[in-house]
Design an enzyme around this catalytic site. Sequence first.
Site, PDB file in Angstrom:
ATOM      1  N   GLU A   1     -63.424   6.717  17.959  1.00 20.51           N
ATOM      2  CA  GLU A   1     -64.397   7.761  17.632  1.00 20.51           C
ATOM      3  C   GLU A   1     -65.190   8.098  18.893  1.00 20.51           C
ATOM      4  O   GLU A   1     -65.627   7.206  19.626  1.00 20.51           O
ATOM      5  CB  GLU A   1     -65.324   7.212  16.555  1.00 20.51           C
TER       6      GLU A   1
ATOM      7  N   LEU B   1     -68.453   9.050  20.524  1.00 20.51           N
ATOM      8  CA  LEU B   1     -69.893   9.085  20.295  1.00 20.51           C
ATOM      9  C   LEU B   1     -70.561   9.554  21.584  1.00 20.51           C
ATOM     10  O   LEU B   1     -70.591   8.796  22.565  1.00 20.51           O
ATOM     11  CB  LEU B   1     -70.415   7.694  19.928  1.00 20.51           C
TER      12      LEU B   1
ATOM     13  N   ASP C   1     -69.493  -9.626  25.327  1.00 15.39           N
ATOM     14  CA  ASP C   1     -69.513  -9.079  26.690  1.00 15.39           C
ATOM     15  C   ASP C   1     -70.685  -8.106  26.805  1.00 15.39           C
ATOM     16  O   ASP C   1     -70.547  -6.970  27.245  1.00 15.39           O
ATOM     17  CB  ASP C   1     -68.193  -8.374  26.989  1.00 15.39           C
TER      18      ASP C   1
END
Length: 296
Positions: free
Chosen positions: A96, A98, A200
């Site tokens: 997706e 963003l 991370d």
Amino acid sequence: MADSPWSEIERAIGAATGTPFAITSRAGVGGGCINECHLVHGRGQSYFVKLNAPERREMFAAEAAGLEEIGRTRTIRVPRPVGHGANREASWIVLEHLPLEPATGEAWCALGTRLARLHRVTAAAHGWERDNTIGATPQVNTPTTDWIAFWRERRLGFQLTLAQLNGRDGRLADRGARLLERLPALFGGHRPAPSLLHGDLWSGNAAMTASGEPVIYDPAVYYGDRETDLAMTELFGGFPRQFYDAYRVEYPLDPGYESRKPLYNLYHVLNHLNLFGGGYGAQAERMIDGLLATLK
């Protein structure tokens, strides 16, 4: 890379959305030093695509699974994985898109609160159901209920062995072996719950949407001590104070975090040594020396 993956990527997007998809434009974008990244457009939709060599297929499969693991908690926003795959030319993952921008004060507060809520999601053991990567380095997640053994064998020990294979078999190896032997003494009575971790989490993997919603991405998911996520946020410049204040209000830290922080960040410094070389070797040695000095 060759264009051959793009028709498969179009089909994967179509299969995931239930509507045939055709790319009308695509542009290369920044996305770190590991993958080739593109923003693709078509039918009024945009997607973020990462490409790598064909043998990196499992890396992308694990990334998609990690994003889904976090997404299912509904605690903090992550990009939704749309699909992943590989052919003879490349491997890929579609996410997706963003539109993101640097986080501001309110977003940092919200990120602290939501990360704390993510960390309250726990499992029966440390590790995860599958291995993944930390950067481009394999990350072994074989589960165990013994956190100290997990950190010794699957994290520090793995990186130290890799450093030896890369030619770092002198003082770093000797001092590292001594640290592994004495590791239990650095934990005292600390026995953390296996919290769901980003794995991370540095400033390059956190941002906000235009509406101010915090977003984290590029995870190296596993279950472990939540302090490892917080320690890494302090490794490369640190997050703003309001992030830490909000986190502590939601989920106070256990005593001794400051003493364990360098132990957890050593993993990432060793990983940077194995990925990039340079001065990370000397930094790792200093960190090991400092940790051993606390045991005298």
